[in-house]
Design an enzyme around this catalytic site. Structure first.
Site, PDB file in Angstrom:
ATOM      1  N   LYS A   1      76.515  13.732   5.071  1.00  0.00           N
ATOM      2  CA  LYS A   1      76.325  15.100   5.480  1.00  0.00           C
ATOM      3  C   LYS A   1      75.155  15.240   6.448  1.00  0.00           C
ATOM      4  O   LYS A   1      75.056  16.220   7.195  1.00  0.00           O
ATOM      5  CB  LYS A   1      75.998  15.971   4.246  1.00  0.00           C
ATOM      6  CG  LYS A   1      77.070  16.043   3.216  1.00  0.00           C
ATOM      7  CD  LYS A   1      76.573  16.936   2.045  1.00  0.00           C
ATOM      8  CE  LYS A   1      77.473  16.864   0.850  1.00  0.00           C
ATOM      9  NZ  LYS A   1      76.871  17.535  -0.329  1.00  0.00           N
ATOM     10  N   GLY A   2      74.215  14.304   6.390  1.00  0.00           N
ATOM     11  CA  GLY A   2      72.905  14.473   7.023  1.00  0.00           C
ATOM     12  C   GLY A   2      72.916  14.818   8.501  1.00  0.00           C
ATOM     13  O   GLY A   2      72.025  15.512   8.979  1.00  0.00           O
TER      14      GLY A   2
ATOM     15  N   GLU B   1      73.940   9.883  14.020  1.00  0.00           N
ATOM     16  CA  GLU B   1      73.347   9.692  12.689  1.00  0.00           C
ATOM     17  C   GLU B   1      72.037  10.470  12.582  1.00  0.00           C
ATOM     18  O   GLU B   1      71.358  10.717  13.588  1.00  0.00           O
ATOM     19  CB  GLU B   1      73.137   8.184  12.463  1.00  0.00           C
ATOM     20  CG  GLU B   1      72.511   7.789  11.151  1.00  0.00           C
ATOM     21  CD  GLU B   1      73.313   8.193   9.903  1.00  0.00           C
ATOM     22  OE1 GLU B   1      73.637   9.385   9.761  1.00  0.00           O
ATOM     23  OE2 GLU B   1      73.561   7.326   9.066  1.00  0.00           O
ATOM     24  N   ASP B   2      71.681  10.842  11.365  1.00  0.00           N
ATOM     25  CA  ASP B   2      70.427  11.570  11.158  1.00  0.00           C
ATOM     26  C   ASP B   2      69.215  10.643  11.159  1.00  0.00           C
ATOM     27  O   ASP B   2      68.214  10.915  11.797  1.00  0.00           O
ATOM     28  CB  ASP B   2      70.477  12.396   9.850  1.00  0.00           C
ATOM     29  CG  ASP B   2      70.854  11.572   8.626  1.00  0.00           C
ATOM     30  OD1 ASP B   2      71.185  10.378   8.761  1.00  0.00           O
ATOM     31  OD2 ASP B   2      70.818  12.132   7.510  1.00  0.00           O
TER      32      ASP B   2
ATOM     33  N   ARG C   1      68.208  20.895   3.540  1.00  0.00           N
ATOM     34  CA  ARG C   1      68.949  20.576   4.766  1.00  0.00           C
ATOM     35  C   ARG C   1      68.826  21.683   5.809  1.00  0.00           C
ATOM     36  O   ARG C   1      68.962  21.442   7.004  1.00  0.00           O
ATOM     37  CB  ARG C   1      70.438  20.371   4.450  1.00  0.00           C
ATOM     38  CG  ARG C   1      70.748  19.138   3.609  1.00  0.00           C
ATOM     39  CD  ARG C   1      72.240  18.885   3.610  1.00  0.00           C
ATOM     40  NE  ARG C   1      72.681  17.951   2.573  1.00  0.00           N
ATOM     41  CZ  ARG C   1      72.676  16.638   2.697  1.00  0.00           C
ATOM     42  NH1 ARG C   1      72.215  16.084   3.795  1.00  0.00           N
ATOM     43  NH2 ARG C   1      73.111  15.863   1.726  1.00  0.00           N
TER      44      ARG C   1
ATOM     45  N   PHE D   1      59.299   9.724   3.334  1.00  0.00           N
ATOM     46  CA  PHE D   1      60.585  10.362   3.032  1.00  0.00           C
ATOM     47  C   PHE D   1      60.565  11.736   3.677  1.00  0.00           C
ATOM     48  O   PHE D   1      59.649  12.535   3.439  1.00  0.00           O
ATOM     49  CB  PHE D   1      60.831  10.463   1.527  1.00  0.00           C
ATOM     50  CG  PHE D   1      62.267  10.760   1.227  1.00  0.00           C
ATOM     51  CD1 PHE D   1      63.195   9.732   1.125  1.00  0.00           C
ATOM     52  CD2 PHE D   1      62.712  12.067   1.099  1.00  0.00           C
ATOM     53  CE1 PHE D   1      64.535   9.997   0.907  1.00  0.00           C
ATOM     54  CE2 PHE D   1      64.049  12.342   0.874  1.00  0.00           C
ATOM     55  CZ  PHE D   1      64.959  11.310   0.770  1.00  0.00           C
ATOM     56  N   VAL D   2      61.565  12.020   4.499  1.00  0.00           N
ATOM     57  CA  VAL D   2      61.557  13.272   5.262  1.00  0.00           C
ATOM     58  C   VAL D   2      62.744  14.157   4.903  1.00  0.00           C
ATOM     59  O   VAL D   2      63.789  13.678   4.450  1.00  0.00           O
ATOM     60  CB  VAL D   2      61.517  13.015   6.786  1.00  0.00           C
ATOM     61  CG1 VAL D   2      60.185  12.415   7.201  1.00  0.00           C
ATOM     62  CG2 VAL D   2      62.674  12.124   7.234  1.00  0.00           C
TER      63      VAL D   2
ATOM     64  N   ASP E   1      67.329   3.909   8.259  1.00  0.00           N
ATOM     65  CA  ASP E   1      66.299   3.485   7.318  1.00  0.00           C
ATOM     66  C   ASP E   1      66.400   1.963   7.172  1.00  0.00           C
ATOM     67  O   ASP E   1      65.862   1.231   7.995  1.00  0.00           O
ATOM     68  CB  ASP E   1      66.550   4.245   6.006  1.00  0.00           C
ATOM     69  CG  ASP E   1      65.462   4.065   4.983  1.00  0.00           C
ATOM     70  OD1 ASP E   1      64.298   3.926   5.377  1.00  0.00           O
ATOM     71  OD2 ASP E   1      65.776   4.060   3.774  1.00  0.00           O
TER      72      ASP E   1
HETATM   73  P1  IMP Z   1      70.246   3.158   5.537  1.00  0.00           P
HETATM   74  O1  IMP Z   1      71.567   2.499   5.236  1.00  0.00           O
HETATM   75  O2  IMP Z   1      69.162   2.672   4.598  1.00  0.00           O
HETATM   76  O3  IMP Z   1      69.813   3.048   6.971  1.00  0.00           O
HETATM   77  O4  IMP Z   1      70.465   4.625   5.090  1.00  0.00           O
HETATM   78  C1  IMP Z   1      70.435   5.668   5.894  1.00  0.00           C
HETATM   79  C2  IMP Z   1      70.756   6.903   5.078  1.00  0.00           C
HETATM   80  O5  IMP Z   1      69.820   7.072   4.004  1.00  0.00           O
HETATM   81  C3  IMP Z   1      70.592   8.096   5.963  1.00  0.00           C
HETATM   82  O6  IMP Z   1      71.786   8.411   6.614  1.00  0.00           O
HETATM   83  C4  IMP Z   1      70.127   9.156   4.996  1.00  0.00           C
HETATM   84  O7  IMP Z   1      71.257   9.785   4.424  1.00  0.00           O
HETATM   85  C5  IMP Z   1      69.381   8.412   3.927  1.00  0.00           C
HETATM   86  N1  IMP Z   1      67.910   8.461   4.161  1.00  0.00           N
HETATM   87  C6  IMP Z   1      67.111   7.433   4.521  1.00  0.00           C
HETATM   88  N2  IMP Z   1      65.833   7.834   4.666  1.00  0.00           N
HETATM   89  C7  IMP Z   1      65.826   9.160   4.393  1.00  0.00           C
HETATM   90  C8  IMP Z   1      64.775  10.158   4.389  1.00  0.00           C
HETATM   91  O8  IMP Z   1      63.587   9.925   4.674  1.00  0.00           O
HETATM   92  N3  IMP Z   1      65.163  11.425   4.068  1.00  0.00           N
HETATM   93  C9  IMP Z   1      66.470  11.760   3.771  1.00  0.00           C
HETATM   94  N4  IMP Z   1      67.469  10.851   3.767  1.00  0.00           N
HETATM   95  C10 IMP Z   1      67.152   9.560   4.075  1.00  0.00           C
HETATM   96 MG    MG Z   2      73.013  10.038   6.143  1.00  0.00          MG
END
Ligand code: IMP
Ligand code: MG
Length: 188
Positions: A49-50, A105-106, A171, A158-159, A109
């Site tokens: 959803k992000g 993508e939002d 959101r 964490f944001v 991470d």
């Molecule tokens: P990744 O597979 O670890 O890169 O995960 C990315 C997903 O984790 C993002 O699309 C977000 O949904 C979630 N995520 C990672 N860091 C944050 C954060 O700081 N705040 C909110 N969601 C996050």
């Molecule tokens: Mg996401």
């Protein structure tokens, strides 16, 4: 003020990126996309959803012919393995083989989710495939993944806000803020 509202408000520790800064960065990203595709039609694919808020603003910042699509994906990992299994909980309704695709993508991470999604979408043979992310936390990476366009690099906080949640809340904040749960900085 009731306790629930106090907790909600206390979670917003400080604004990291203002609405105005986001607006300017998205206008610039729109121009960059226009220059790359030079009139060729694109398909913007938002990862739910992000990325829904970012998608809504980005699609209005490009002038090349543009379609939109949405998908929802979850990645599962065993132990410390970095090769995951991406499970699509909602798929695109387009055959992407006729499109120049940009994944929207939002935040990146660990990089695992997008690494898996890119691998999977490549098997569908799009005309081209790029990734744009609003936020990037490179210090958290466990797989080698780099977006083609990244609007903001942020430290390991964490944001929340502008589409990003903590327990499905926040959101709708129009800015990106650091979340504070009163305990640690890495989860909500
Ligand atoms: P990744 O597979 O670890 O890169 O995960 C990315 C997903 O984790 C993002 O699309 C977000 O949904 C979630 N995520 C990672 N860091 C944050 C954060 O700081 N705040 C909110 N969601 C996050
Ligand atoms: Mg996401």
């Amino acid at each position: 003020m009731n306790t629930k509202l106090e907790n909600y408000t206390a979670g917003i520790k400080r604004i990291l990126i203002t609405k105005e800064e986001i607006d300017i960065a998205i206008q610039n990203a729109g121009k960059e996309i226009d220059a790359i595709y030079d009139g060729r039609p694109i398909l913007l694919v938002s990862i739910l959803k992000g990325a829904f808020v970012f998608m809504a603003d980005l699609c209005r910042a490009v002038t090349v012919p543009c379609e939109i699509g949405f998908m929802c994906a979850k990645s599962y990992y065993s132990g410390t393995s970095s090769s995951g299994i991406v499970k699509i909980t909602m798929d695109l309704d387009q055959d992407i083989s006729q499109y120049h695709v940009i994944i929207v993508e939002d935040i990146i991470d660990t990089g695992r989710t997008l690494n898996d999604i890119v691998k999977m979408l490549k098997t569908r043979n799009p005309l081209s495939l790029r990734v744009i992310t609003l936020l990037d936390k490179p210090s958290r990476r466990v797989v080698n993944f780099t977006a083609d366009i990244s609007l903001f690099t942020i430290p390991d906080h964490f944001v929340i806000g502008y589409g990003l949640d903590c327990g499905e809340q926040y959101r709708n904040l129009p800015y990106i803020a650091e979340y504070d749960n009163g305990k640690d900085k890495t989860s909500c």
